[in-house]
Design an enzyme around this catalytic site. Structure first.
Site, PDB file in Angstrom:
ATOM      1  N   LYS A   1      -5.048  -4.636   1.310  1.00  0.00           N
ATOM      2  CA  LYS A   1      -4.575  -3.312   0.901  1.00  0.00           C
ATOM      3  C   LYS A   1      -5.707  -2.635   0.144  1.00  0.00           C
ATOM      4  CE  LYS A   1      -0.768  -1.210  -1.752  1.00  0.00           C
ATOM      5  NZ  LYS A   1       0.479  -1.490  -2.498  1.00  0.00           N
TER       6      LYS A   1
ATOM      7  N   SER B   1       4.588   0.927  -0.739  1.00  0.00           N
ATOM      8  CA  SER B   1       3.275   1.486  -0.554  1.00  0.00           C
ATOM      9  C   SER B   1       2.340   0.643   0.312  1.00  0.00           C
ATOM     10  CB  SER B   1       2.620   1.716  -1.915  1.00  0.00           C
ATOM     11  OG  SER B   1       2.389   0.488  -2.574  1.00  0.00           O
TER      12      SER B   1
ATOM     13  N   SER C   1       6.909  -2.646  -3.133  1.00  0.00           N
ATOM     14  CA  SER C   1       5.912  -2.281  -2.118  1.00  0.00           C
ATOM     15  C   SER C   1       5.407  -3.390  -1.218  1.00  0.00           C
ATOM     16  CB  SER C   1       4.720  -1.610  -2.779  1.00  0.00           C
ATOM     17  OG  SER C   1       5.050  -0.280  -3.037  1.00  0.00           O
TER      18      SER C   1
END
Ligand code: GLN
Length: 507
Positions: A79, A154, A178
């Site tokens: 990420k 997210s 997330s």
């Protein structure tokens, strides 16, 4: 299709690498081609062939030297909230559009040392604020199951990359859901461990008392080596735990707990989960829950019952309050954490300005997107003199009560808690543009677990939505430090079901 798409798990691909049927370098080259050629160009924010291939060569060397571990040569990606030497780290924000960190986040370092080969950086919501990956300054990410829909957020890029078969594992962060929510929407498995298990060092901070990293992968079995490698005490993170219930917080703990739980299950024969009490919170089955999600969760619970577990009706009375508490505490912490992006210490600097105050103000207005600005405004407001007691302090009190609810349930009523991850399936891209608060409400089942710092995971348990083809996730929440057992429970479920093996047709 990649060469590794025929290998459905990290252990299977690891075996092919160790037996030298395939080399890490070939695999990496192939994976890079697939990532670059993937139909959704927004999944990856930065790919650098040279950096990836150098890691692959190191992995091949380790394999040749007989030094390989379970992750050596396995294609993963990070990420874009984890800082990385070499690859840009943007947090999906214009603010950091060309930022390159001089060091690697501890998690990145651990995975690299374990031989995992990173393909680069994955999209996410800007500074991890959001539930749909639409808040990325570099464009939305599509759900591999339906390109018109969000992958969740997210960690949307992480979930999409795993679901599309571009990597076998990805890192994510979970501040309020997330990891779990995008895993649910994309039909992959994800786990957020107990707060403090994984180092936050080098993870761009959103809300420090909540932020925790965790992996996403196809199955619970794949998550085990990933989480085991990611976790461990780190003196560079002041909230990193030295010990987990008297045992050192070190690599090996989660694998050992997983193995121990597995052997208990095995010894129990055809009722492997006999004695396990599954708490099902009635507040998770309220009017907001879509019927198809409710039905999939019910079927999953029946699978657990058929394995010997018993179901207990429990109450987490403060569930509803987790939304206002979280959306006061997280923005408060974010407003403080994001003050460093002033165009001097960090971040974008406006080209034109009159004085220092004007420069900071213009730089921040240009650098931050709408949702981030909204959070900063809320956070600054609830921390300001005169409002602090009414909002921030009150939210902290509610947080304590939410922790107590979970503690009571997990100490008196049940061993684990199960329920939905989300009230519905993935919505269409753009649907909540006029109403950002609607997304906040969708976090209702994940926020409490984050506020309590408990381990929680999401595993695929069915499909729904209008088309009947959108993945649904089952949430499993355990006691502090119960990660290994949660993974073993999920693995048991995945041995009797095949939801986690389904892949999207056109990905
Ligand atoms: N949707 C939540 C938020 O926007 C959670 C995000 C997260 O866990 N990073 O804050």
């Amino acid at each position: 299709m990649t060469q590794f798409s025929e290998f459905h798990s990290i252990p299977a691909l690891g075996e092919a690498l160790r037996s030298r049927r395939i080399s890490a370098a070939e695999l990496a080259a192939d994976a890079l081609r697939a990532a670059r050629g993937y139909r959704d160009p927004n999944v990856f924010l930065h790919i650098d062939d040279d950096l990836t291939l150098a890691q692959a060569r190191a992995a091949d060397q380790a394999l040749a030297d007989g030094q390989a571990g379970p992750l050596t040569g396995i294609p993963i990606a990070h990420k874009d909230l984890f800082v990385t030497r070499g690859w840009r780290t943007t947090a999906a924000s214009r603010m950091l559009a060309d930022y390159v960190s001089p060091f690697d986040a501890t998690v990145v370092d651990h995975l690299r040392q374990a031989g995992a080969v990173s393909l680069g950086k994955l999209s996410c919501d800007e500074f991890a604020m959001g539930s749909g990956n639409e808040n990325s300054a570099f464009g939305p990410v599509c759900n591999p199951w339906d390109a018109d829909r969000i992958p969740g957020g997210s960690s949307g890029g992480s979930a999409a990359a795993v679901a599309a078969g571009l990597v076998l594992g990805a890192t994510g962060t979970d501040t309020g859901g997330s990891v779990r929510q995008p895993a649910a929407y994309c039909g992959v498995s994800g786990i957020k461990p107990t707060y403090g298990t994984v180092s936050r060092y080098g993870i761009i901070a959103y809300a420090s008392s909540l932020d925790q990293a965790g992996p996403l992968a196809r199955s619970a079995r794949d998550l085990v080596p990933l989480l085991d490698t990611m976790s461990g005490f780190d003196p560079q993170d002041s909230t990193s735990l030295e010990s987990c219930d008297g045992r050192p917080n070190a690599s090996g703990r989660i694998q050992a707990d997983f193995d121990a739980a597995q052997s208990v299950f095995q010894a129990a024969g055809d009722q492997p989960l006999k004695g396990l009490r599954i708490g099902v919170p009635r507040e998770f089955f309220n009017e907001g829950l879509a019927a198809d999600v409710g039905a999939a969760i019910e079927s999953a619970l029946q699978v657990f019952e058929s394995l010997g577990a018993t179901r207990v009706d429990i109450s987490l009375p403060r569930t509803r309050l987790s939304i206002p508490a979280y959306y006061v505490i997280a923005p408060a912490e974010a407003s403080s954490n994001l003050s460093r992006y002033d165009g001097v210490r960090y971040g974008h600097r406006a080209a034109q300005y009159t004085d220092l105050a004007d420069m900071t103000s213009r730089s921040r207005s240009e650098g931050f997107g709408d949702e981030v600005r909204r959070r900063i405004l809320v956070g600054t407001y609830v921390l300001s003199h005169g409002y602090y007691d009414a909002y921030y302090l009150q939210a902290q009190r509610v947080r304590r009560m939410i922790v107590d609810d979970f503690q009571r349930a997990l100490s008196q009523d049940c061993d684990v808690i199960m329920g939905p991850v989300t009230p519905g399936t993935a919505r269409r891209i753009g649907d909540n543009r006029q109403d950002p608060i609607a997304d906040w409400l969708g976090d209702i089942y994940t926020l409490g677990v984050s506020l309590a710092g408990l381990p929680g995971m999401s595993i695929p348990c069915g499909f729904g939505g209008d088309s009947g083809r959108l993945p649904i996730g089952l949430q499993i929440v355990g006691r502090y430090f119960d990660e290994g057992r949660l993974l073993a429970l999920a693995d048991r479920y995945q041995q009797t079901t095949d939801w986690h093996q389904r892949t999207p047709e056109h990905a």
